[in-house]
Enzyme design. Structure first.
Site, short mmCIF file in Angstrom:
data_model
loop_
_atom_site.label_atom_id
_atom_site.label_comp_id
_atom_site.label_asym_id
_atom_site.label_seq_id
_atom_site.Cartn_x
_atom_site.Cartn_y
_atom_site.Cartn_z
N VAL A 1 0.65 -1.29 -0.12
CA VAL A 1 -0.03 -0.22 -0.08
C VAL A 1 0.76 1.35 0.11
CG1 VAL A 1 -0.18 -0.17 2.48
CG2 VAL A 1 -1.97 1.29 1.12
N SER A 2 0.67 2.17 -0.94
CA SER A 2 1.30 3.56 -1.10
C SER A 2 2.96 3.40 -1.05
CB SER A 2 0.98 4.32 0.27
OG SER A 2 1.31 5.60 0.22
N TRP A 3 3.63 3.86 -0.30
CA TRP A 3 5.12 3.37 -0.43
C TRP A 3 5.33 2.03 -0.55
CZ3 TRP A 3 8.95 1.07 2.47
CH2 TRP A 3 10.30 1.55 2.33
N THR B 1 -1.05 3.57 -4.93
CA THR B 1 0.15 3.50 -5.06
C THR B 1 0.51 3.98 -6.65
OG1 THR B 1 2.45 2.23 -4.55
CG2 THR B 1 0.52 0.95 -5.55
#
Length: 279
Positions: free
Chosen positions: A105-107, A131
């Site tokens: 998730v995301s980073w 992301t």
């Protein structure tokens, strides 16, 4: 915070002189699905992902605090995504995990792409939430990004409550599952090293090699990673499908957990059925 039905075993592991705190949910039985390796967002300690055990009760799951986050000590020097992916592969080896599904998730979605590239013979499926493909990303709203950089979101619960919607574009109650109470502030140097690892990184030079079935999930109200980034990933990945959560913000994995789990489980069922039919 609701009582978890499945709680992980937590251990501190030494990998090439790097100390990593890991959470592992074992599972047994003939009908267990492939293990799931999960990577969290920037500065996010693994306690924020403890709901995964109940979201996927038939899966062995492994996640961790990356260096300088949660209770994993910061490294002496900065690292790159490829280095962290290698340490995590050795961590998975310690738990006897061979083939696996990988989710980020995301980073952590960037790290998931890097891991899937380096160890693509071991990654069955890839799940990317909120992301991007890296430095070519479409940026979020300046007001949200400025608050993301404010370390008070880790140390001041009132700041987090007041700015939750602007930070994450999601109007759900941020305290509904104890999210704020589980936050641990990252080491400032560890947070900086996470930023440096992402600086200049892009998956576009290798993304066409990620031929495993991939699911991209985005929220159309995400003020940090806009939906356009999901369209880029969906176009670039060879075998991808995009699911948009209407009204979902950056933290839909937390605020819309049951809905997100259903989307991912549907992806698992679809790809398992297709693989069985092909065989």
């Amino acid at each position: 915070m609701p009582q978890l039905l499945r709680t992980p075993d937590i251990k501190v592991q030494d990998i090439d002189g790097i100390t990593l705190r890991a959470a592992h949910w074992p599972v047994r039985g003939a009908h267990a699905g492939p293990p799931l390796l999960f990577f969290n967002g920037i500065g996010a300690n693994m306690e924020l992902a403890f709901g995964l055990g109940d979201m996927f009760p038939d899966r062995e799951i492994l996640t961790l605090d990356v260096p300088g986050v949660g209770l994993s000590p910061v490294t002496q020097w900065p690292y790159r995504h490829w280095m962290l992916a290698r340490w995590i592969r050795k961590l998975a080896d310690l738990y006897g995990i061979g083939e696996m599904d990988v989710m980020g998730v995301s980073w952590g979605g960037a790290l998931a792409q890097q891991f899937a590239f380096q160890y693509r013979t071991r990654v069955r499926r890839l799940i990317l939430c909120a992301t991007t493909a890296g430095m070519t990303m479409v940026p979020g709203r300046p007001a949200s990004l400025s608050k993301m950089a404010d370390t008070r979101r880790y140390t001041d619960p009132d700041f987090m409550r007041e700015n939750f919607a602007q930070l994450y574009g999601d109007m759900a109650d941020p305290s509904s599952d104890g999210h704020i109470e589980r936050l641990l502030p990252p080491d400032p140097k560890g947070y900086l090293y996470q930023l440096l690892a992402f600086a200049g990184w892009s998956s576009l030079p290798f993304i066409r090699f990620l031929k495993m079935p991939s699911l991209v999930i985005m929220g159309d109200a995400d003020s940090i990673v806009p939906l356009a980034n999901g369209h880029i990933l969906n176009f670039a990945l060879p075998d991808a499908r995009l699911h948009v959560i209407e009204g979902g913000g950056h933290l839909f994995l937390v605020t819309r957990a049951a809905e997100t789990a259903g989307i991912i489980q549907g992806f698992f069922n679809e790809t398992e059925s297709a693989a069985a039919h092909a065989a």
